[in-house]
Motif scaffolding. Structure first.
Motif, short mmCIF file in Angstrom:
data_model
loop_
_atom_site.label_atom_id
_atom_site.label_comp_id
_atom_site.label_asym_id
_atom_site.label_seq_id
_atom_site.Cartn_x
_atom_site.Cartn_y
_atom_site.Cartn_z
N TYR A 113 43.05 72.26 59.67
CA TYR A 113 43.79 71.54 58.65
C TYR A 113 44.63 70.43 59.26
N VAL A 114 45.17 69.59 58.37
CA VAL A 114 46.05 68.49 58.74
C VAL A 114 47.32 68.62 57.92
N GLU A 115 48.46 68.36 58.56
CA GLU A 115 49.74 68.25 57.88
C GLU A 115 50.21 66.81 58.03
N ILE A 116 50.47 66.15 56.92
CA ILE A 116 51.02 64.80 56.96
C ILE A 116 52.53 64.93 56.83
N ARG A 117 53.25 64.49 57.84
CA ARG A 117 54.71 64.62 57.86
C ARG A 117 55.41 63.33 57.44
N VAL A 118 54.82 62.18 57.80
CA VAL A 118 55.42 60.89 57.45
C VAL A 118 54.32 59.94 57.00
N SER A 119 54.50 59.35 55.83
CA SER A 119 53.64 58.28 55.35
C SER A 119 54.45 57.50 54.31
#
Length: 163
Positions: free
Chosen positions: A27-33
């Motif tokens: 999986y991927v966790e997006i922390r900042v966008s």
């Protein structure tokens, strides 16, 4: 927007998570966008977890730079045909158009922190993956979307040499 105040961007919570299709699984966790933080113009940051035996297939980015810091697990990074060990503390700078592939060679998960400049990688993860929520049981491995080539062309991927 997350519960973090716009001007208080430290100790960031997971904003979005996506299960990743084969061959990476994990999986991927997006922390900042920019979707979460308006000030995050031109940068994205997150964590990718590659399941044992999985890999992030070889790819290149159009004009983006990528920074990787491994913090758990073992693997191999193949960058422009050369192999480099991935281990806790290993870091990589990937210039625009550098082909790269990450393979988990260990028995546990391979985890790395990534920074992407300018942004756009989160859009790919949103379109190619399945939403993930904290504490969920991992799904059975699933195939990439049928329109993956279109998703890649519309996000941050460049054709591989000879493609």
């Amino acid at each position: 927007m997350s519960s973090v105040e716009q001007d208080d961007m430290h100790n960031l919570p997971v904003s979005e998570g996506y299960w990743q299709p084969m061959p990476a699984n994990g999986y991927v966790e997006i922390r900042v966008s920019p979707l979460q933080y308006q000030q995050a113009v031109g940068v994205e940051q997150g964590i990718q977890v590659v399941a044992p035996g999985g890999y992030v297939r070889e790819h290149r980015h159009n004009g983006q730079q990528e920074l990787i810091l491994v913090f758990e697990g073992e693997g191999v990074a193949e960058i422009d045909g050369r192999e480099y060990p991935m281990f806790s503390g290993a870091s990589f700078y990937l210039a625009p158009h550098k082909s790269h592939r990450f393979t988990n060679t260990g028995e546990g998960e391979l985890k790395f922190f990534w920074v992407f400049l300018p942004g756009g990688l989160a859009d790919f993860f949103r379109r190619a993956g399945r939403p993930r929520h904290e504490g969920e049981v991992p799904p059975s491995p699933f195939a990439r979307p049928d329109n993956i080539n279109q998703i890649e062309a519309e996000t941050v991927f460049a054709p591989l040499q000879g493609s």
